[in-house]
Design a protein around this motif. Structure first.
Motif, short mmCIF file in Angstrom:
data_model
loop_
_atom_site.label_atom_id
_atom_site.label_comp_id
_atom_site.label_asym_id
_atom_site.label_seq_id
_atom_site.Cartn_x
_atom_site.Cartn_y
_atom_site.Cartn_z
N ARG A 171 31.02 39.42 33.08
CA ARG A 171 32.21 39.45 32.24
C ARG A 171 31.89 38.92 30.84
O ARG A 171 31.24 37.88 30.69
CB ARG A 171 33.33 38.61 32.88
CG ARG A 171 34.15 39.36 33.91
CD ARG A 171 33.36 40.03 35.00
NE ARG A 171 32.66 39.12 35.87
CZ ARG A 171 32.97 38.89 37.14
NH1 ARG A 171 33.96 39.53 37.70
NH2 ARG A 171 32.23 38.06 37.87
N HIS A 217 39.06 40.69 30.89
CA HIS A 217 38.13 40.73 32.03
C HIS A 217 37.06 41.82 31.86
O HIS A 217 36.46 42.26 32.85
CB HIS A 217 38.90 40.95 33.33
CG HIS A 217 39.83 39.83 33.68
ND1 HIS A 217 39.39 38.55 33.96
CD2 HIS A 217 41.19 39.77 33.75
CE1 HIS A 217 40.43 37.76 34.21
NE2 HIS A 217 41.53 38.47 34.09
N GLN A 228 39.06 41.01 39.88
CA GLN A 228 37.89 41.89 39.97
C GLN A 228 37.76 42.50 41.36
O GLN A 228 36.81 43.21 41.65
CB GLN A 228 36.59 41.11 39.67
CG GLN A 228 36.74 39.87 38.84
CD GLN A 228 36.81 40.17 37.36
OE1 GLN A 228 36.41 41.25 36.95
NE2 GLN A 228 37.30 39.24 36.57
N ASP A 269 34.73 30.54 33.63
CA ASP A 269 34.45 30.99 34.99
C ASP A 269 34.35 29.69 35.79
O ASP A 269 33.39 28.94 35.64
CB ASP A 269 33.12 31.76 35.02
CG ASP A 269 32.78 32.23 36.42
OD1 ASP A 269 33.46 31.83 37.38
OD2 ASP A 269 31.81 33.00 36.57
N GLU A 321 38.29 33.65 35.08
CA GLU A 321 37.89 34.75 35.95
C GLU A 321 38.87 34.90 37.12
O GLU A 321 39.09 35.99 37.62
CB GLU A 321 36.48 34.49 36.50
CG GLU A 321 36.02 35.62 37.42
CD GLU A 321 34.68 35.39 38.09
OE1 GLU A 321 34.12 34.30 37.96
OE2 GLU A 321 34.20 36.34 38.73
#
Ligand code: FDP
Length: 332
Positions: free
Chosen positions: A265, A300, A52, A102, A83
């Motif tokens: 997400r 994602h 990200q 996550d 993640e």
């Protein structure tokens, strides 16, 4: 008291029970590291960025490695998505479940000694005997077999749904086990508390601006009652508060970063939290549709999130519908 192991034996199939046990064992290691804090050398940045483009904290990386290692050693696990991993990680071909997680939600809270947590979702694996790919993970939230979170706060807790209500467990440091403290967590359909990062006001769509302006007007506006803002800036903590005492949590669509439909997400934040909230009697939408009905397109993928007290979530959805907002944030 009922232990997590006993609860799982009575409520989950063998693969799901084994997966949750693996997650719980890893969570205890993460909780120990967090308790040592700076003394364990876990504060600060790890030096890299995740997919990200966010700076990875040392404990993000450590937690991810712990969970990834433990889950891929579990024969029930066909694959893992995190993640912190650019790509999904295939595991055991004969496994029957896929896990998304996550590893440390709210990681900007680590260095300031505030609440963080691990969010997880367990999905069925439909191609047993073959190597899992990203496409196998792209199932709507309705397919989840189980979901929940471990929250590392003043105490460590687990909120868990197996699709039949929500159970809350508290970690007992003496026995190193999770003990059941509530087997039927419920959320009130109404509330006087809301959670949103109001500094994004100018980037919101009209329906969210209108909604928040109404709440802020309190007893001087059409609501005729005052509301309180609460924002921990860690979804896990804000959702946990809502499970315990009600409220509505929002990270809505905004135009802050072009091309990003919200911040959170879908696969390892919005879907598992939506499953937990719905199973506790609450509701969850992206403003346009029920989050758990969204067909994912990418592991994602980001999604706007409004969840918690049913009446508030439904009101926000109606405001979006009246304004003709479409799923991509444009107006019909
Ligand atoms: P973080 O960036 O610390 O990982 O997962 C995203 C998230 O935390 C959520 O947990 C939290 O609700 C939100 O971002 C906080 O966003 P703001 O920085 O806009 O407050």
């Amino acid at each position: 008291m009922i232990t997590l192991a006993q609860y799982l034996q009575n409520h989950a199939n063998a693969a799901v029970a084994s997966t949750i046990t693996t997650l719980a064992t890893a969570s205890i290691s993460i909780s120990h590291l967090l308790a040592k804090g700076a003394l364990a050398g876990i504060h600060g940045d790890a030096g890299g960025e995740n997919v990200q483009g966010e700076a990875q904290k040392k404990l993000d990386v450590i937690s991810n490695d712990l969970l990834l290692g433990a889950l891929t050693r579990n024969p029930n696990c066909a694959g893992v998505a995190s993640e912190e991993l650019d790509e999904i990680s295939p595991a055991n071909q004969d496994g029957t479940v896929l896990i998304t997680f996550d590893p440390l939600d709210g990681s900007s809270n680590i260095d300031i000694n505030m609440t963080v947590g691990t969010i997880f979702s367990i999905l069925p694996y439909h191609r047993v005997g073959e190597i899992a790919t990203e496409a196998d993970f792209l199932q709507s939230g309705e397919n989840q077999l189980a979901a929940g979170y471990f929250i590392y706060g003043t105490s460590t807790m687990l909120a868990l749904t197996l699709g039949n209500g929500v159970a809350m467990f508290s970690f007992d440091p003496n026995t190193q086990t999770y003990l059941l403290i509530n087997d039927n967590v419920r959320i009130s359909p109404t509330t006087a508390e809301y959670a949103i990062n109001a500094s994004n006001h100018r980037y919101w769509l009209a329906p969210i601006k209108q909604y928040i302006d109404e709440l802020v007007a309190g007893d001087t506006g059409i609501r005729n009652k005052d509301y309180n803002t609460r924002w921990v800036a860690a979804m896990i903590a804000d959702v946990h508060r809502i499970l315990i005492r009600g409220g509505v949590f929002m990270y809505p669509f905004d135009t802050k970063i072009a091309g990003k439909a919200g911040k959170l997400r879908l696969m390892y934040e919005a879907n598992p939290m939506s499953f937990v909230i719905e199973q506790a009697g609450g509701a969850s939408t992206d403003g346009v549709q029920r989050i758990m009905q969204i067909q994912p397109t990418h592991i994602h993928q980001r999604i706007p999130v409004v969840l918690g007290a049913t009446q508030e979530v439904e009101y926000v959805r109606q405001l979006h519908a009246k304004a003709g907002i479409l799923a991509d944030g444009t107006v019909a």
